[in-house]
Structures are given as C-alpha cells and as structure tokens.
Write an enzyme that holds these catalytic residues in place. Structure first.
Site, short mmCIF file in Angstrom:
data_model
loop_
_atom_site.label_atom_id
_atom_site.label_comp_id
_atom_site.label_asym_id
_atom_site.label_seq_id
_atom_site.Cartn_x
_atom_site.Cartn_y
_atom_site.Cartn_z
N GLU A 146 31.99 33.92 42.30
CA GLU A 146 32.33 33.17 41.03
C GLU A 146 33.17 31.81 41.25
O GLU A 146 32.98 31.04 40.76
CB GLU A 146 33.29 34.36 40.47
CG GLU A 146 32.69 35.41 39.45
CD GLU A 146 32.40 36.34 40.60
OE1 GLU A 146 32.05 38.03 40.27
OE2 GLU A 146 33.25 36.88 41.66
N HIS A 157 37.06 46.32 34.12
CA HIS A 157 36.22 46.24 33.18
C HIS A 157 36.84 46.15 31.85
O HIS A 157 35.87 46.19 30.92
CB HIS A 157 35.04 47.36 33.57
CG HIS A 157 34.49 46.92 35.27
ND1 HIS A 157 35.28 48.19 35.93
CD2 HIS A 157 33.45 46.12 34.74
CE1 HIS A 157 34.90 47.63 37.10
NE2 HIS A 157 32.92 47.09 36.77
#
Length: 668
Positions: A407, A474
C-alpha cells in the site's frame, strides 16, 4: 584549498573517449557544489543558516548521474545531493533563499534545506521519511511509460534507507511493471552513526536487486568517469528497453550526518583512507596529468564560481525575511478547485450503492483519459467487491492495474503519477489496510501542495464499516485518522445518488481525496440515480428530514440507522443532517439547524472517544452555545476494537445507545 596534487591517485581512471570539454564540464560541475558547501559551512558557524547536510566527498555521484540524464527527466535526490541541483543550473540565489527560509526559495519558508521540488527543473525533493520517494519515482516512470515517452527517472537513497519497507515495495513494483527507474543507492558507510555492519548482512546492497529480478551494478561512487559513463550507458539502454536498474555507489560521508552530529564515531584510519579517495582532488590531478586542466583554467573556474556564490548570496541576504500572512498560508493548503456542476436529464435507474460507485468509476475513466486505477485484484477479478468487474477488458490493464500488496509504495506511485501530469485512484481493499500506506498519505499527499506548490491529484477509495461480521481488521471506520490532517479532503456518502455524484467530483478535484464507502451499504441500499454523468459539490450537507425539536447530525451508515430508528419511534420532529463531506465541513448548515432546534445529537459509527463526532460537538458548542437548550450529545461505538461475533458486534455498534440517548434528549 584544492591544488595540483602530484601524489599517486587513489582513484583509478580508465581511458575514455569523452571530449576535453566534457571532462572539464564534469570537473567544474563537481567543483561548484564543493565550493558552495565550503561557504555554507562558514555561514553555518556564523548562524546565517540553520542546518547543513554535507555531501563533501560524494559529488561525483550527484553530478555524474545528473549529467547522464536529459534536463526533462526527473531526478529525486536526497540531503547530500547538492550537485543535482547545481548541475540543473538552478539559480543560486534561489537555493540560498531556500536555505534561509525566504520567499524566493521553493517552499515560501515552509520547509528547509533540500525538502522541496521544482517542476521547472524536474527535481522532486525528499521528505524526512526517506522511503516514500522511491514509490513516487515509480509513479513518475509509470506516467512516462503510459505516455510512450522514452525517459528515465532517477531516484536516490542512502544505504540506511534500503532497510525501509518502502524501498522493497518500490523495487518490487518497478520490477513487476517494468518501470524505467534508476534506483541509486549511495552507500556511504553510515546511517547517521550506525555503520553498515549494524544495518544489513548482505555483502553488497546491489545483491538486493537480484531478489526482485532486477539488473544491478556496483560503481565506484568517487570515480566521476565511471559514474558518468556507466550511468549514461544505462540511461540510454533503459530509454530503449524500459526496465528498472539498481546501482550501488560505493562512497563515504566525510562529514557528519548533519554538522551538529560530527564524526567522532568514525575510526580515524577510515577517515584517512577515504580522504585519499576524494573524488574532486583525484579527478583534478588526473586532468592536470593529462594536460587537460591548467592552473590558469583552474583559477578561472574557481574565480567564476566564487563570484557567482558571492553575488547570489548578496541577493539572498538582501531579501527581507518572509512575512507571515494567515490568508496565504490557509489558501496554499489545497490546490484551487473550481467546481463544475454537470446537469443531467430526468432519466434515472434504481441501483444499489455499489452500482453507483462502479458507474462513477467507469464514467470518470472515460472522462479523464489520464486517469489510472490501481488496487489489489481490481483488474480481471474486478476487485473483492466486483466494483471494477469488466473494467480491464474495457479500458485495458495499463489503466486498470492490479498491484502487489504494498500500500505505501502504491500511494507513492499515485503521487508520482500526479507529479507527471496524470490522475490516480488507489483502492484500499479494506480501509483497515490504509495503515500500511498511512505515511505517504499524511506526510506526502497532504503536505506537498503547501510545501512546494505541487498538487496531489489522487483519490483513495476506502471500503469501510461494520455490521457485516468481518471482525477487527476488516470493519473499521477510520475517517477520524484523516479529518485532522490539513491537505486532505474526506468524503463519506450515505446513499447511491450522493456516492455517484461525489465520487465524480473527487476525480475532478486536483487535491487528495479519501472517499469512504460503507460496505454494509453496498448491496443493502437502493435509490433512483440519474443515468447521466453528474457531480455534487464538496462541503455541502444534505437535510434528509426537517423538524424543529432536535438536530441529528450523522453520515455514512449512521444516516440510514437514524432514519430506521426515527421511523420505528414514529418521531417526526427531527432535523436530520447528512454531512456527506467531512472535510470540507458544512458548518453553516449545522449551525443553522442547531440554532433552530436548540438540541443536537451527533451519531458516528466510529468509537466515540476522539471521533469526528467530538470535533463536530466542539464546533457546535463554540458557535451555537447561546442557542442550545441542552448539552450537545455524542453517540458512537464502544471504545474497543470492533469484534466478530454477531452479538458482540451488535453491542459494539451505536444503534441501541443512539435510540436511548435520542429519547433522553427529546425529553430534556
């Protein structure tokens, strides 16, 4: 003082076919930063500059690499690369003003030393978090490749920086995507005071390129002829066959990391050994022996450079100290954006939230031919939520790009695309994963416009939120991490109509936008949405319900929860405000509602302490205090990580507490 040294050379120069003019140019180009540094060290002792990172002994690398590239190819240097700036012929008065924090510098006094970039000279300066610039180089090179431009991007790192994760991420991306990047490692022996034996265990840092399937080389960084000839050869090869190349320059830092740190930690015999390898003195001796350099010519060079230094110092010293102006400071946080409102016909379709996101992405890729979408699994697979399904086939894999799991470097690459005139989107597969890319978002994208007037034309999509049993990694809704960072725009829609219009606006806006999409809404909310392309302005809240007794302020899934609870309670006298845009915030709409009702409750899905709801509560208390008939209420999720099991998650989320607190406020 440099002189005609008749001792045996410690640097061995091979025979070369370079012209005498080129050899003399290389010598003069090394002499110039050396003389500037010698002057800066004097000024530092006099207190006329605040800090100095010396590159004495490393000039051959900066000069050799810069002279090997064309002036329209980007270079991303570091602290000790003054030769990059001088070899690009940046006016010295501007450099001197930069180091003194004056307006004629490149950062308007907002950053120091070499922490700046300049499009005019195709130089992109570093930030103190060294690693991210390697990913930025990937993005610049990717833009060149997509535009079919045969150009090389050179990026510098010290040997210390090769231990950072960004280094490895950037090399991996460049290798996988065959990007024309020249990774230059200046191995100068020490990361501040930490010697290489305490930094890594491989014999040569060039060996790391092998692990990424990358061509790599080792060059004597104190030999200007080796640097210039080899890098010139590599650069031309990379232009013809785009690919990354790793080069390790063996050199040494003859002064402290910065002047205050000194060099007491370096063994004297090591200092003496490298002193004999001084790249400037050795090359000077070589040119004298070849009868290419004469004492008269040497004196001429030194006189010309000294005159240039003194004249430009006078200009910089004569410049008045920069004046503080709060309007200018605030106006330079964001690139100016003139919102364009696109009208649409009455033709609508009933679609889900997820469909609205997909439509906005498709129409924006069609509208902006320079837009690149990047993310894990977003190409053939269509993303984990299938939002970009079919995009790779429709627009091609150059623009719809699967990324490795890295990322930080991908955010850096997005920044590089923007620097090189393109637009970028990064999909965080889940907003929770943004922690791995946090540094370049808050320290690069957010600050780059303010620091040196370079915008970051980047949208980061953030699938977020709970209620779907996804557990602690998540399910977070982490907008509060970013709303406090100047330079970022934060958008959080609650309905398909808003999602499509606001995401279209995000791609038109030249500033970094974090676009939060509650995945619990993806397939549970439907709405009539215009078929046509349209936009919605940032910073404009929406009144979902109108009432006169209490103001409910929320966003994202909270809007839908509030609607359900109001319906269940059969309560019809609430002003329900959907923020839609968190930064910029529509404070006027909030104050108008609270002034009317006198009561306010703020609902967030985030854990309550330190949430964005707390900032709204503070703003209302400051601006609407005299209109309040009750304390400002906040309701958020529990101050724990979000759990997985259904009953635990239900207890964590704020709906039941919101219902109770709303009843309390109504009756207050």
């Amino acid at each position: 003082m440099l002189s005609n040294n008749t001792k045996a050379q410690a640097v061995e120069y091979k025979e070369t076919h370079l012209s005498n003019d080129t050899l003399l140019d290389l010598y003069r180009s090394m002499l110039k930063p050396r003389m500037i540094e010698e002057k800066m060290l004097i000024l530092l002792r006099q207190g006329k500059i605040s800090k100095w990172f010396s590159g004495i002994g490393q000039e051959a690398i900066s000069v050799g690499v810069t002279k090997s590239l064309t002036t329209d190819e980007y270079i991303l240097p570091m602290h000790r690369n003054l030769g990059v700036f001088t070899s690009r012929d940046i006016p010295l008065n501007r450099l001197f003003s930069q180091w003194q924090g004056k307006a004629s510098g490149f950062t308007k006094g907002r950053d120091r030393s070499f922490h700046f970039g300049t499009q005019e000279y195709k130089i992109v300066g570093m930030i103190s978090h060294l690693g991210p610039q390697l990913g930025v180089a990937d993005g610049i090179a990717l833009a060149h490749k997509l535009k079919n431009e045969q150009k090389v991007t050179a990026v510098f790192s010290g040997e210390g920086g090769t231990s950072e994760g960004d280094f490895h991420e950037a090399l991996n991306i460049a290798s996988v995507w065959d990007l024309p990047v020249l990774f230059c490692i200046e191995n100068n022996g020490y990361g501040l005071s930490t010697p290489t034996l305490e930094q890594y265990r491989c014999k040569d840092l060039a060996d790391r390129g092998v692990g990424y399937g990358m061509e790599s080389h080792i060059i004597d960084g104190n030999n200007i002829l080796d640097v210039y000839t080899k890098i010139s050869e590599l650069a031309e090869s990379i232009r013809q066959q785009p690919r990354p190349v790793l080069v390790e320059f063996k050199t040494f830092r003859m002064r402290g990391h910065e002047e205050a740190s000194g060099t007491k930690y370096v063994p004297q015999e090591l200092m003496d050994e490298w002193q004999q390898k001084d790249p400037l003195i050795n090359f000077e001796q070589y040119l004298f022996e070849k009868n290419i350099l004469t004492e008269d010519l040497q004196l001429q060079f030194r006189t010309e450079i000294l005159t240039e230094i003194e004249e430009n110092l006078k200009i910089a010293f004569a410049e008045e100290p920069i004046q503080s102006n709060s309007t200018n400071e605030l106006n330079d946080v964001f690139e100016k954006f003139v919102y364009e409102d696109f009208k649409f016909s009455e033709n609508t379709q009933n679609i889900r939230f997820i469909d609205a996101i997909s439509e906005a992405l498709r129409s924006s890729v069609e509208k902006h031919e320079n837009l690149v979408l990047m993310g894990q699994d977003i190409a053939d697979y269509g993303g984990v939520f299938k939002i970009t399904e079919g995009f790779a086939e429709e627009f091609g894999k150059d623009r719809i790009r699967n990324t490795p799991i890295c990322e930080s470097a991908i955010v850096g690459a997005a920044m590089g695309l923007s620097i090189n005139g393109m637009k970028a989107m990064v999909e965080m597969q889940f907003s929770d994963f943004v922690t791995s890319g946090f540094n370049p978002i808050v320290n690069y994208l957010a600050k780059v416009k303010y620091r040196w007037d370079q915008n970051a034309d980047v949208v980061i999509r953030m699938p977020c939120g709970g209620g779907v049993g996804a557990g602690p990694f998540h399910s977070q809704t982490n907008e509060a991490w970013f709303t406090k960072v100047p330079g970022l725009k934060v958008i959080y829609p609650a309905f398909p109509y808003d999602a499509k219009g606001l995401l279209n606006t995000a791609f038109n806006d030249p500033n970094p936008v974090l676009f939060f999409e509650h995945k619990g809404l993806y397939r549970s909310i439907r709405q009539e949405v215009p078929v046509d392309y349209y936009t919605i302005p940032f910073g404009k809240a929406a009144r979902i319900k109108e009432g006169g007794e209490v103001s409910i302020i929320t966003y994202g899934a909270g809007v839908n929860w509030a609607l359900e609870i109001l319906e269940d309670m059969k309560y019809h006298n609430a002003d329900l405000i959907d923020l839609r845009s968190l930064q910029p915030l529509d404070l006027d709409a909030l104050c108008e509602s609270v002034t009317k009702t006198g009561k306010c409750i703020i609902l967030t899905e985030d854990s309550q302490f330190g949430s964005f709801a707390s900032e709204i509560a503070a703003q209302i208390s400051e601006n609407c205090f005299e209109s309040l008939d009750a304390p400002v209420m906040r309701v958020g999720s529990m101050d724990t990580p979000i759990p997985f099991a259904e009953n635990l998650e239900k207890q964590y989320l704020p709906q039941d507490r919101f219902r109770a607190k709303l009843k309390y406020l109504i009756e207050y």
